[in-house]
Scaffold this motif. Structure first.
Motif, PDB file in Angstrom:
ATOM      1  N   ILE A   1      41.024  15.717 -31.590  1.00 40.41           N
ATOM      2  CA  ILE A   1      40.304  16.563 -30.642  1.00 40.41           C
ATOM      3  C   ILE A   1      39.970  15.774 -29.378  1.00 40.41           C
ATOM      4  CG2 ILE A   1      39.249  18.300 -32.133  1.00 40.41           C
ATOM      5  CD1 ILE A   1      36.857  16.433 -32.402  1.00 40.41           C
ATOM      6  N   ASP A   2      39.860  16.501 -28.258  1.00 41.36           N
ATOM      7  CA  ASP A   2      39.526  15.863 -26.989  1.00 41.36           C
ATOM      8  C   ASP A   2      38.010  15.813 -26.843  1.00 41.36           C
ATOM      9  OD1 ASP A   2      39.330  14.886 -24.462  1.00 41.36           O
ATOM     10  OD2 ASP A   2      40.104  16.688 -23.457  1.00 41.36           O
ATOM     11  N   MET A   3      37.454  14.605 -27.020  1.00 39.33           N
ATOM     12  CA  MET A   3      35.994  14.436 -26.952  1.00 39.33           C
ATOM     13  C   MET A   3      35.428  14.912 -25.613  1.00 39.33           C
ATOM     14  SD  MET A   3      34.906  12.977 -29.785  1.00 39.33           S
ATOM     15  CE  MET A   3      33.330  12.222 -29.401  1.00 39.33           C
ATOM     16  N   ALA A   4      36.245  14.733 -24.559  1.00 35.89           N
ATOM     17  CA  ALA A   4      35.760  15.048 -23.214  1.00 35.89           C
ATOM     18  C   ALA A   4      35.481  16.535 -23.042  1.00 35.89           C
ATOM     19  CB  ALA A   4      36.769  14.578 -22.171  1.00 35.89           C
ATOM     20  N   GLY A   5      36.123  17.380 -23.878  1.00 32.36           N
ATOM     21  CA  GLY A   5      35.970  18.815 -23.673  1.00 32.36           C
ATOM     22  C   GLY A   5      35.002  19.491 -24.639  1.00 32.36           C
ATOM     23  N   LEU A   6      34.281  18.711 -25.468  1.00 33.40           N
ATOM     24  CA  LEU A   6      33.453  19.322 -26.497  1.00 33.40           C
ATOM     25  C   LEU A   6      32.112  19.795 -25.948  1.00 33.40           C
ATOM     26  CD1 LEU A   6      33.977  16.880 -29.505  1.00 33.40           C
ATOM     27  CD2 LEU A   6      35.106  19.053 -29.047  1.00 33.40           C
ATOM     28  N   ASP A   7      31.618  20.919 -26.509  1.00 39.78           N
ATOM     29  CA  ASP A   7      30.248  21.337 -26.174  1.00 39.78           C
ATOM     30  C   ASP A   7      29.284  20.568 -27.085  1.00 39.78           C
ATOM     31  OD1 ASP A   7      30.272  22.517 -28.661  1.00 39.78           O
ATOM     32  OD2 ASP A   7      30.611  24.548 -27.909  1.00 39.78           O
ATOM     33  N   ARG A   8      27.984  20.744 -26.835  1.00 40.25           N
ATOM     34  CA  ARG A   8      26.949  19.973 -27.548  1.00 40.25           C
ATOM     35  C   ARG A   8      27.114  19.964 -29.063  1.00 40.25           C
ATOM     36  NH1 ARG A   8      21.160  19.046 -25.975  1.00 40.25           N
ATOM     37  NH2 ARG A   8      20.654  19.723 -28.064  1.00 40.25           N
ATOM     38  N   ARG A   9      27.326  21.176 -29.626  1.00 41.05           N
ATOM     39  CA  ARG A   9      27.409  21.330 -31.080  1.00 41.05           C
ATOM     40  C   ARG A   9      28.585  20.563 -31.662  1.00 41.05           C
ATOM     41  NH1 ARG A   9      25.526  25.503 -34.783  1.00 41.05           N
ATOM     42  NH2 ARG A   9      27.343  25.525 -36.131  1.00 41.05           N
ATOM     43  N   ASP A  10      29.760  20.784 -31.076  1.00 42.56           N
ATOM     44  CA  ASP A  10      30.962  20.136 -31.601  1.00 42.56           C
ATOM     45  C   ASP A  10      30.930  18.638 -31.328  1.00 42.56           C
ATOM     46  OD1 ASP A  10      32.057  22.416 -32.688  1.00 42.56           O
ATOM     47  OD2 ASP A  10      32.947  23.030 -30.785  1.00 42.56           O
ATOM     48  N   LEU A  11      30.318  18.260 -30.213  1.00 38.45           N
ATOM     49  CA  LEU A  11      30.186  16.839 -29.902  1.00 38.45           C
ATOM     50  C   LEU A  11      29.370  16.143 -30.985  1.00 38.45           C
ATOM     51  CD1 LEU A  11      30.447  14.410 -27.999  1.00 38.45           C
ATOM     52  CD2 LEU A  11      28.389  15.187 -26.835  1.00 38.45           C
ATOM     53  N   ARG A  12      28.271  16.777 -31.385  1.00 40.84           N
ATOM     54  CA  ARG A  12      27.418  16.225 -32.422  1.00 40.84           C
ATOM     55  C   ARG A  12      28.215  16.025 -33.715  1.00 40.84           C
ATOM     56  NH1 ARG A  12      24.283  17.258 -36.324  1.00 40.84           N
ATOM     57  NH2 ARG A  12      24.590  19.487 -36.581  1.00 40.84           N
ATOM     58  N   LYS A  13      29.033  17.018 -34.060  1.00 44.06           N
ATOM     59  CA  LYS A  13      29.843  16.911 -35.284  1.00 44.06           C
ATOM     60  C   LYS A  13      30.865  15.790 -35.169  1.00 44.06           C
ATOM     61  CE  LYS A  13      29.371  21.473 -37.237  1.00 44.06           C
ATOM     62  NZ  LYS A  13      29.873  22.846 -37.168  1.00 44.06           N
ATOM     63  N   ALA A  14      31.493  15.680 -33.987  1.00 44.06           N
ATOM     64  CA  ALA A  14      32.523  14.648 -33.808  1.00 44.06           C
ATOM     65  C   ALA A  14      31.900  13.251 -33.834  1.00 44.06           C
ATOM     66  CB  ALA A  14      33.251  14.874 -32.493  1.00 44.06           C
ATOM     67  N   ARG A  15      30.682  13.118 -33.268  1.00 43.47           N
ATOM     68  CA  ARG A  15      30.017  11.809 -33.219  1.00 43.47           C
ATOM     69  C   ARG A  15      29.744  11.246 -34.608  1.00 43.47           C
ATOM     70  NH1 ARG A  15      25.374  12.719 -28.616  1.00 43.47           N
ATOM     71  NH2 ARG A  15      26.530  11.941 -26.819  1.00 43.47           N
ATOM     72  N   ARG A  16      29.616  12.131 -35.600  1.00 46.21           N
ATOM     73  CA  ARG A  16      29.326  11.655 -36.960  1.00 46.21           C
ATOM     74  C   ARG A  16      30.409  10.715 -37.480  1.00 46.21           C
ATOM     75  NH1 ARG A  16      28.094  17.165 -40.112  1.00 46.21           N
ATOM     76  NH2 ARG A  16      30.307  17.371 -39.663  1.00 46.21           N
ATOM     77  N   HIS A  17      31.634  10.847 -36.932  1.00 41.37           N
ATOM     78  CA  HIS A  17      32.746  10.026 -37.427  1.00 41.37           C
ATOM     79  C   HIS A  17      32.919   8.739 -36.632  1.00 41.37           C
ATOM     80  CE1 HIS A  17      33.711  13.423 -39.918  1.00 41.37           C
ATOM     81  NE2 HIS A  17      33.735  14.208 -38.862  1.00 41.37           N
ATOM     82  N   ILE A  18      32.077   8.509 -35.634  1.00 40.87           N
ATOM     83  CA  ILE A  18      32.184   7.296 -34.822  1.00 40.87           C
ATOM     84  C   ILE A  18      30.910   6.472 -35.002  1.00 40.87           C
ATOM     85  CG2 ILE A  18      32.493   6.380 -32.493  1.00 40.87           C
ATOM     86  CD1 ILE A  18      33.752   9.024 -31.690  1.00 40.87           C
ATOM     87  N   GLY A  19      31.060   5.285 -35.577  1.00 40.99           N
ATOM     88  CA  GLY A  19      29.907   4.405 -35.739  1.00 40.99           C
ATOM     89  C   GLY A  19      29.703   3.596 -34.475  1.00 40.99           C
ATOM     90  N   MET A  20      28.447   3.223 -34.194  1.00 42.74           N
ATOM     91  CA  MET A  20      28.225   2.418 -32.991  1.00 42.74           C
ATOM     92  C   MET A  20      27.205   1.311 -33.259  1.00 42.74           C
ATOM     93  SD  MET A  20      27.741   3.705 -29.134  1.00 42.74           S
ATOM     94  CE  MET A  20      27.844   2.599 -27.753  1.00 42.74           C
ATOM     95  N   VAL A  21      27.524   0.130 -32.716  1.00 40.01           N
ATOM     96  CA  VAL A  21      26.654  -1.037 -32.857  1.00 40.01           C
ATOM     97  C   VAL A  21      26.267  -1.474 -31.443  1.00 40.01           C
ATOM     98  CG1 VAL A  21      26.542  -3.406 -33.696  1.00 40.01           C
ATOM     99  CG2 VAL A  21      27.824  -1.707 -34.986  1.00 40.01           C
ATOM    100  N   PHE A  22      24.993  -1.833 -31.260  1.00 44.43           N
ATOM    101  CA  PHE A  22      24.483  -2.082 -29.906  1.00 44.43           C
ATOM    102  C   PHE A  22      24.057  -3.538 -29.698  1.00 44.43           C
ATOM    103  CE2 PHE A  22      23.764   2.266 -31.091  1.00 44.43           C
ATOM    104  CZ  PHE A  22      24.057   3.003 -29.959  1.00 44.43           C
ATOM    105  N   GLN A  23      24.004  -3.923 -28.429  1.00 41.03           N
ATOM    106  CA  GLN A  23      23.553  -5.279 -28.098  1.00 41.03           C
ATOM    107  C   GLN A  23      22.110  -5.510 -28.555  1.00 41.03           C
ATOM    108  OE1 GLN A  23      23.858  -6.367 -23.964  1.00 41.03           O
ATOM    109  NE2 GLN A  23      22.602  -8.175 -24.228  1.00 41.03           N
ATOM    110  N   GLU A  24      21.250  -4.515 -28.303  1.00 43.48           N
ATOM    111  CA  GLU A  24      19.838  -4.667 -28.679  1.00 43.48           C
ATOM    112  C   GLU A  24      19.554  -4.025 -30.038  1.00 43.48           C
ATOM    113  OE1 GLU A  24      17.771  -6.613 -27.262  1.00 43.48           O
ATOM    114  OE2 GLU A  24      19.024  -7.086 -25.537  1.00 43.48           O
ATOM    115  N   TYR A  25      20.569  -3.892 -30.865  1.00 34.76           N
ATOM    116  CA  TYR A  25      20.493  -3.376 -32.245  1.00 34.76           C
ATOM    117  C   TYR A  25      20.073  -1.909 -32.327  1.00 34.76           C
ATOM    118  CZ  TYR A  25      19.480  -8.337 -31.838  1.00 34.76           C
ATOM    119  OH  TYR A  25      19.462  -9.625 -31.414  1.00 34.76           O
ATOM    120  N   ASN A  26      19.056  -1.522 -31.502  1.00 33.96           N
ATOM    121  CA  ASN A  26      18.596  -0.137 -31.457  1.00 33.96           C
ATOM    122  C   ASN A  26      18.202   0.432 -32.808  1.00 33.96           C
ATOM    123  OD1 ASN A  26      19.009  -0.334 -28.771  1.00 33.96           O
ATOM    124  ND2 ASN A  26      20.649   1.160 -28.632  1.00 33.96           N
ATOM    125  N   LEU A  27      17.531  -0.383 -33.613  1.00 35.78           N
ATOM    126  CA  LEU A  27      16.967   0.133 -34.851  1.00 35.78           C
ATOM    127  C   LEU A  27      15.642   0.817 -34.522  1.00 35.78           C
ATOM    128  CD1 LEU A  27      17.472  -3.004 -37.110  1.00 35.78           C
ATOM    129  CD2 LEU A  27      19.015  -1.084 -36.783  1.00 35.78           C
TER     130      LEU A  27
END
Lengths: 266, 266
Positions: free
Chosen positions: A80-106
């Motif tokens: 799917i094209d992430m750039a074209g997703l609306d809020r709802r579908d974006l939220r669903k797609a984000r579940r499959h992408i893990g992210m790690v941050f410089q400041e940990y963001n816990l």
């Protein structure tokens, strides 16, 4: 509903996990931070993005899960094209992408285990999270992940703000893995850590990437670490990709092209 | 121009100096003018110490017998009014505070509506709110509870809204990247960060409300103020003295309790 089915169907096909096409980002009109990025990430292992500060590495990574909205271009992830997703579908797609941050963001005031369980917030029903009644198998998995990132079960009930930087980053990695991601993004994961801990964190990311067959896209400014752990290096300069290849191919001229100047890398 | 001249430093330019002198003159004129306007009657001022001593002598000894018959029950009612009013205001202010926080609700119109409600609540004194509710519901504790609640919504809402706006962006960004729905970002991102502030504000307001509810009876809204008003009207100064002493004790006790609990939370 139809869109979710589409996601599952397409994931069976052999295609790159991530395919970025003609990506452009302008924070202010006429001043592009990213000019024309084309990038395919197919294989598991670490892909390192290197480049000077302010060249758009962070913006590129954040465009993929749309923490930053791209100005133009396509970001194909899992069919799917992430750039074209609306809020709802974006939220669903984000579940499959893990992210790690410089400041940990816990979430500092929550316990380690609850921070890890936060990785399931896209899946569990609201009442379970509200009353801290996560499904049994999620809790089990959270403990396993704590173990596999090198933190024992005795860390589980400690509050996140009691941990050292390296320990926090391990929790951050466990939280990302809790999502069962198909892709991991890491934005300067070692920049706030000392040299030894940096190496340990990169070793951990590298091992987890191979074990779980998850492509990891790391944005890093330490060339040494990139060379040592990445299977592929993407060099960026002024919003464009100027080098793309295995670490063994990168020459002094390439580094000069990426960072400018000369003499500093020898 | 030589260097000595360039190095000279004056704190104010001539214009600034004139402006500052003008401000001083205006202040002096304003003080003299207002003293003339209030028309202090010197005779009343001179015998004030005498009057105070006379009043105190009428108050002491207190009419201790009045405590079990009236004061005790009225004081308990006052504490009930303050506590229930505070609880009611917390329930109402919580959602409004989230609506007012610009980082949580990125819609200026909603922020503005919440701020308007806070300003309305805060700009009307609780005595005035009490007059209003006594007119609607008749005299008694209910009018007092509502007066306390309506006055407190603005206080709690505004301060808690500001606490929410100070929440760190990192953890919120991480939860969004996980694909957590808005309600979960609220429960696991914003709330844990702002929770200590919430309880601290609630205790502070409860403390203030004990004091405010003590006078609500003056306009018929129940509690110890009702008894105070009756004793004042009848010129039973020994009763008045007792009531004032009881109010002082209770206010001191609540202040000690709330500051002790607050110190633990923070």
């Amino acid at each position: 509903m139809a869109k979710t089915e589409q996601i599952h169907m397409s994931s069976d096909r052999r295609q790159p996990a991530l395919s970025i096409k003609a990506l452009r980002k302008e924070y202010r009109p006429g001043q592009p931070v990213l000019r024309n990025i084309n990038l395919d990430i197919a294989e598991p292992g670490i892909t390192a993005i290197i480049g000077p500060s302010g060249t758009g590495k962070s913006t590129l990574i954040r465009c993929i899960n749309r923490l930053v909205n791209p100005t133009a271009g396509e970001i194909w992830f899992d069919g799917i094209d992430m750039a074209g997703l609306d809020r709802r579908d974006l939220r669903k797609a984000r579940r499959h992408i893990g992210m790690v941050f410089q400041e940990y963001n816990l979430v500092e005031r929550l316990s380690v285990i609850e921070n890890v369980l936060c990785g399931r917030l896209g899946y569990v029903p609201a009442w379970r999270a509200f009353f801290r009644r996560f499904p049994e198998k999620d809790v089990e998995r959270a403990f396993q992940l704590l173990d596999s990132v090198g933190l024992g079960a005795d860390f589980a009930t400690r509050r996140a703000d009691q941990l050292s930087g390296g320990q926090r980053q391990r929790v951050g990695i466990a939280r990302a893995l809790m999502q069962e991601p198909k892709l991991m993004l890491a934005d300067e994961p070692t920049s706030s850590l000392d040299p030894k801990t940096s190496v340990e964190i990169m070793e951990l990311l590298s091992a987890l990437s191979t074990q779980g067959a998850i492509p990891v896209l790391v944005n890093i400014h330490n060339v040494g670490l990139a060379r040592r752990f990445a299977g592929r290096i993407v060099g960026m300069s002024e919003g464009e990709v100027v080098f793309d290849g295995p670490p063994s191919d990168i020459t002094d001229e390439d580094l000069a092209k990426i960072y400018g100047g000369e003499g500093w890398y020898s | 121009m030589n260097t000595a001249q360039q190095a000279r430093w004056v704190r104010f330019t001539p214009t600034e100096r004139i402006a500052r002198s003008m401000v001083y003159i205006v202040v002096v004129v304003a003080v003299i003018w207002s003293l003339k306007t209030v028309e202090v009657i010197p005779e009343f001022l001179y015998d004030a110490p005498e009057q105070t001593a006379d009043l105190l002598s009428r108050m002491w000894p207190f009419d201790w017998g009045y405590y079990p018959t009236v004061v005790h029950a009225a004081m308990i009612e006052t504490i009930h009014i303050a506590t229930l009013g505070t609880l009611l205001s917390l329930v109402a202010a919580l959602p409004l505070a989230f609506m007012a926080a610009r980082n949580f609700t990125p819609f200026p119109v909603l922020n503005w509506v919440a701020q308007f409600i806070f300003v309305t609540s805060r700009s009307v004194n609780s005595l005035v709110w009490a007059l209003l509710f006594v007119a609607i519901f008749g005299p008694g504790a209910l009018a007092g509870i509502l007066a306390i609640a309506f006055r407190s919504i603005g206080f709690v809402g505004r301060l808690f809204g500001e606490a929410l706006e100070e929440a760190q962006k990192g953890p919120i960004e991480a939860l969004n990247a996980i694909g957590a729905p808005g309600s979960m970002v609220l429960a696991k991102g914003y709330w844990p960060q702002a929770e200590p502030a919430f309880w601290s504000i609630a205790l502070l307001r409860w403390d203030i409300n004990i004091r405010e509810s003590a006078v609500l009876g003056l306009v018929g809204a129940g509690g110890i103020g009702l008894a105070l008003n009756a004793s004042l009207d009848n010129l039973y100064w020994d009763e008045v003295g007792l009531i004032l002493a009881v109010i002082l004790l209770v206010v001191m006790a609540t202040e000690i309790i709330s500051s002790k609990i607050r110190a633990r939370i923070i």
